[in-house]
Scaffold this motif. Structure first.
Motif, PDB file in Angstrom:
ATOM      1  N   GLY A   1       2.195-144.444   6.699  1.00 50.23           N
ATOM      2  CA  GLY A   1       2.621-145.688   7.331  1.00 50.23           C
ATOM      3  C   GLY A   1       3.540-145.593   8.523  1.00 50.23           C
ATOM      4  N   GLU A   2       4.487-144.623   8.527  1.00 50.35           N
ATOM      5  CA  GLU A   2       5.492-144.617   9.578  1.00 50.35           C
ATOM      6  C   GLU A   2       5.357-143.431  10.531  1.00 50.35           C
TER       7      GLU A   2
ATOM      8  N   ARG B   1       0.492-141.022  13.374  1.00 54.37           N
ATOM      9  CA  ARG B   1      -0.919-141.311  13.146  1.00 54.37           C
ATOM     10  C   ARG B   1      -1.051-142.023  11.813  1.00 54.37           C
ATOM     11  N   ASP B   2      -2.164-142.716  11.605  1.00 54.00           N
ATOM     12  CA  ASP B   2      -2.346-143.484  10.375  1.00 54.00           C
ATOM     13  C   ASP B   2      -3.447-142.892   9.519  1.00 54.00           C
ATOM     14  N   GLY B   3      -3.347-143.123   8.199  1.00 54.06           N
ATOM     15  CA  GLY B   3      -4.421-142.759   7.299  1.00 54.06           C
ATOM     16  C   GLY B   3      -4.597-141.264   7.149  1.00 54.06           C
TER      17      GLY B   3
END
Length: 567
Positions: free
Chosen positions: A201-202, A205-207
């Motif tokens: 989440g922070e 990059r995401d996922g």
């Protein structure tokens, strides 16, 4: 008993993005930060991945200090001898020699990187003594905040080069699996070529994504959350050990778990991270008393309260059993209020938070899980049995600790062997010995254990391969762990899946796999030695057990064990 089978990968979505580097370092304790800093100037691009922020992890919690023969009256040979004695015959002498001979230079480099250690009125490093040491060789900072100071200095070095295109930092990222290349003729996974990771989440990059690299350095710390209570932070869920195991790496000495003798006792129902009362408090003269007020360690060992940790922990447990108590007392009152507040400001504050004034009151203590002496087997430059995969720090089994870590050798091990691993990787990258490799999916099952099972697994581990072990208890633990569903992502109940791939489930799967391997090793070793105490085999047995138990998963997922001689 049926053979133990383990999955070779976590159940997870396919990576949605890719980043490439020459070396991927996982973890931001003393080992990970050291490796990343050394690699930054030696390879074109390094990626540092950490599960929380850069300043998180176990290093920041280290109170006592870092051991090294820094005093002119001390010597690496004396440090080596104390380490071998604490390891109870299972240390690799070559690895210990590397540790003690290179250690002083690495500590001085740490000072050059900005770490501020406590000094005496003469300006020299203030050195003290801890259990198992026969000389004052423990350098400390902020009295009892050594790890926090080391972490601060190394993180500052990383922050200073954040804008350097040769290094990238991804925080809040849980590493899922080590990526491997094409399998060899024996069916075992090929060379390591990166990791999959989930950014929580922070991060930048995401996922789920993939970080590809010519080399991977695991510096993920310990396994404390395998147990119901520990001095380890919540991030210590055995992620690196489990990922290495799934990638085909060999583990060693996993049965040797160090239970720190003096952890603040707050009642039988306490869970989570516990407050450590550093060995340095006993090093300064604090005494252990039973609940009748009797000092008992002088009758147990010539070094009394400064005996090796396994000796002190076992003696405390025995005295607790004899007196029908669930704790003993640590008495530091005679050291004086001014001295205690100055020398141990962090401990004084944390005890005060629980309503205990160590300057005027006895401190209730009992043993609790603290450190894992085993891990991913490496050589003296950090290489694991999987080409391209390196390990350093608590996640590694360098052979330095044997059956029981000598106090304050852990920070030194992280420094010395992370430095060696980084140098070796740099040379291999430059020579072409670490070629870029494309990952291939490994055969075998994917696993996911529901987060709802975590407390169940922790209870099994605490009751089975806990402080005191027995064949019957370990056999029950093997059966109980095998009964935990590891395919929660495939099971449907009342129209819904038991669990979906996400952080809590991935961590719980790692905890379950580490507990399974730890229990298997503890059941196999039929003797008592160091951090492994079998009530049904109370004696040390050098004839049969002066060896390292090495465990690995074969291409079919079966857990295998071999006896490796101590060289």
């Amino acid at each position: 008993m049926a053979p133990t089978r383990l999955a070779t990968r976590l159940a997870a979505p396919q990576p949605g993005w890719v980043v490439e580097a020459d070396a991927v370092v996982v973890g931001s304790g003393i080992a990970g930060l050291t490796a990343a800093l050394e690699l930054r100037t030696r390879v074109p691009r390094v990626l540092l991945v950490t599960k929380d922020t850069l300043a998180s992890g176990s290093t920041v919690w280290a109170q006592g200090g870092v051991a090294a023969a820094l005093d002119p009256t001390d010597s690496p040979v004396a440090h080596l001898q104390d380490t071998l004695v604490a390891g109870v015959g299972l240390c690799d002498p070559r690895a210990v020699e590397v540790l003690v001979t290179e250690g002083p230079a690495r500590v001085r480099e740490l000072v050059a990187r900005g770490a501020v250690f406590d000094r005496g009125s003469d300006g020299e490093l203030s050195l003290t003594r801890e259990g198992g040491h026969h000389a004052d060789r423990i350098a400390h900072a902020g009295g009892d905040a050594t790890g926090a100071e080391i972490s601060r200095a190394l993180v500052a070095q990383i922050e200073a080069v954040r804008d350097d295109p040769g290094i990238e930092v991804i925080e809040h990222a849980l590493v899922l699996d080590v990526l491997t290349g094409p399998a060899g003729p024996d069916g075992r996974p090929g060379r390591a070529c990166g990791v999959t990771l989930h950014v929580i989440g922070e991060g930048s990059r995401d996922g789920v994504g993939a970080a590809l690299g010519r080399a991977v350095v695991l510096a993920t710390g310990g396994i404390g959350q395998v147990y119901r209570s520990s001095t380890n932070p919540v991030q210590a869920t055995g992620d690196g050990i489990a990922a290495a195991l799934r990638a085909g790496a060999t583990l060693g000495d996993v049965e040797f778990v160090q239970f720190h003798p003096t952890v603040l006792w707050l009642g039988s129902g306490v869970k989570g991270q516990l407050t450590l009362v550093s060995e340095a408090v006993r090093g300064e003269g604090a005494l252990l008393l039973d609940t009748d007020g009797v000092r008992f360690m002088p009758d147990v060992h010539p070094m009394a309260e400064l005996a090796p940790r396994d000796v002190v922990a076992k003696a405390i447990l025995q005295r607790m059993a004899e007196t029908g108590s669930d704790h003993v007392w640590l008495d530091a009152r005679h050291l004086g209020a001014d001295f205690l507040r100055r020398r141990f400001p962090t401990i004084h504050e944390r005890l005060s938070d629980h309503g205990i004034d160590m300057t005027t009151e006895l401190i209730p203590v009992a043993p609790a899980q603290h450190y894992h002496s085993g891990g991913v087997v490496t050589d003296i430059v950090g290489r694991t049995t999987v080409p391209g995969l390196y390990a350093a720090g608590e996640v590694a089994c360098t052979g330095v600790h044997g059956a029981n870590r000598l106090a304050s050798n852990s920070l030194l091990e992280g420094l010395v062997f992370a430095h060696r691993a980084a140098r070796h990787i740099a040379g291999a990258v430059a020579s072409g010995a670490l070629p870029a490799t494309d990952p291939e999916e490994r055969p075998g099952d994917a696993a996911l254990v529901a987060a709802a099972s975590r407390a169940r697994v922790q209870r099994i581990a605490t009751d089975g391969p806990g402080v005191l072990r027995s064949g019957d208890g370990l056999s029950r633990a093997v059966t109980a762990l095998a009964a935990v569903p590891t395919d929660a992502h495939l099971r449907v109940d009342d129209g819904r899946r038991l669990a979906a791939p996400q952080v809590a489930e991935w961590e719980t799967t790692n905890i379950h796999q580490v507990a399974t391997v730890l229990t298997a090793a503890a059941l196999a070793r039929e003797e008592s030695r160091g951090g492994h105490v079998r009530t049904d085999f109370p004696q040390r047995d050098d004839e049969r057990w002066r060896l390292r138990l090495e465990l690995a998963v074969d291409p079919d997922g079966a857990l295998t064990a071999r006896r490796a001689p101590i060289v």
